[in-house]
Enzyme design. Structure first.
Site, PDB file in Angstrom:
ATOM      1  N   ARG A 236       0.848  -1.185   0.000  1.00 29.09           N
ATOM      2  CA  ARG A 236       0.000   0.000   0.000  1.00 29.09           C
ATOM      3  C   ARG A 236       0.884   1.235   0.000  1.00 29.09           C
ATOM      4  O   ARG A 236       1.906   1.285   0.693  1.00 29.09           O
ATOM      5  CB  ARG A 236      -0.929   0.037   1.231  1.00 29.09           C
ATOM      6  N   GLU A 265      -6.200   5.770  -6.334  1.00 28.48           N
ATOM      7  CA  GLU A 265      -6.345   4.772  -7.393  1.00 28.48           C
ATOM      8  C   GLU A 265      -7.795   4.716  -7.858  1.00 28.48           C
ATOM      9  O   GLU A 265      -8.698   4.698  -7.016  1.00 28.48           O
ATOM     10  CB  GLU A 265      -5.902   3.396  -6.896  1.00 28.48           C
ATOM     11  N   HIS A 285      -1.457  -1.307  -9.877  1.00 33.71           N
ATOM     12  CA  HIS A 285      -2.015  -2.156  -8.815  1.00 33.71           C
ATOM     13  C   HIS A 285      -2.549  -3.473  -9.392  1.00 33.71           C
ATOM     14  O   HIS A 285      -3.723  -3.813  -9.254  1.00 33.71           O
ATOM     15  CB  HIS A 285      -3.126  -1.432  -8.047  1.00 33.71           C
TER      16      HIS A 285
END
Length: 327
Positions: A236, A265, A285
């Site tokens: 993260r 995001e 991601h």
């Protein structure tokens, strides 16, 4: 039940074996991403169940109070994007399996792929080749190098195994209990946090983002790294103090980074400073984004839906709400 699934960007779920678990339910899938509360409130008016893809959409009080039919939010892993107290007040059950014993090979594979991509400047050489250039950089081999692992759990355990297979040395730093586990698994542990930052050639972060770990990696930590070292973050973005990695890279310690996670995001249209740095490899991601991993995750998520529909909710993270259902 009326089940609404958000953020299935690649329209993947309906083709997975686990999707059959929702047979008999009225399922609506959204393939776009929406963050505007008014738009979400309008499209989710009839939802009895919300199924989430990790933290892609924030579910806060302003939205929850506008969804009168909502009874269950079903997802997997941590839930900083969900207002649990607001859900409890509204009588909404939140079910989220923490999958403590489930390996996450997809994330580990992506992490090691980023390590190799950074070591050999693969994206930079690919981009240069498309522009008619040949061999624009000299990479480094990973054999004999030290992989520092900050945080020791399911993903980092797999990372350590991959590193050993590539002839790397492994050095772990984590909380006391997991350091003991790393030692029991045969890996060296650092005497302190500073050592793992100072001695690692590649340092990868593997921690959940909770209040205690937010900003756990500071500018001072990064300044200890070698100019030849690479910081890898597939966990993260919030684990690193905002802006600290960008400044550290500009200062040359570490010399490189590979990241799969960002503060916001999807990234906004203006992008992110890391995208413009030639010594950084970035991915959007995708650490957990494989069909196999999705099927593992959504098996659990859909089991939670089925259990709730049968009157036996499982993995409830706000158990106080059950008192409202039983009263």
């Amino acid at each position: 039940m009326r089940v609404f699934i958000l953020d299935d960007w690649n329209d993947t779920l309906r083709d997975l074996p686990c999707f059959e678990k929702l047979d008999g339910h009225d399922v609506t899938i959204f393939n776009d991403h929406v963050s505007d509360v008014n738009t979400l409130a309008e499209r989710l008016q009839d939802a009895e169940v919300l199924v989430l893809f990790r933290e892609r959409t924030a579910i806060r009080e302003a939205l929850i109070e506008r969804l009168p039919n909502l009874k269950l939010i079903s997802q997997r892993s941590v839930y900083p994007h969900i207002d649990i107290e607001a859900c409890t007040r509204a009588g909404v059950v939140v079910s989220s399996d923490q999958h403590a014993g489930t390996p996450s090979y997809a994330a580990a594979e992506l992490t090691f792929a980023l390590l190799l991509a950074s070591a050999r400047s693969i994206p930079q050489n690919m981009a240069a080749l498309r522009m008619g250039k040949w061999q624009v950089d000299v990479g480094t081999t990973v054999r004999g190098k030290t992989l520092g692992i900050y945080g020791y759990g399911r993903i980092s355990r797999a990372m350590a195994q991959y590193a050993i297979a590539f002839g790397m040395k492994v050095l772990v730093w984590s909380r006391e209990a997991t350091r003991a586990q790393a030692q029991a698994d045969g890996y060296a542990t650092a005497p302190d946090k500073e050592t793992v930052f100072r001695e690692s050639d590649f340092l990868t972060l593997h921690m959940r983002l909770v209040p205690a770990t937010r900003g756990i990696v500071t500018a001072e930590d990064l300044a200890l790294m070698k100019p030849t070292a690479t910081l890898i973050n597939t966990s993260r973005a919030g684990l690193i103090v905002p802006g600290a990695l960008e400044e550290a890279l500009r200062a040359g310690r570490p010399g490189f980074a590979a990241v799969d996670v960002f503060e916001i995001e999807p990234l906004p249209a203006e992008g992110h400073p890391l995208l413009d740095m030639p010594n950084v490899v970035c991915t959007p991601h995708i650490g957990y984004v494989t069909k196999e991993e999705y099927n593992i995750q959504f098996n659990d998520i859909f089991d939670q839906v089925v259990a709730f529909a049968a009157g036996n909710p499982i993995n409830v993270v706000n158990p106080d709400v059950l008192k409202k259902w039983s009263s």
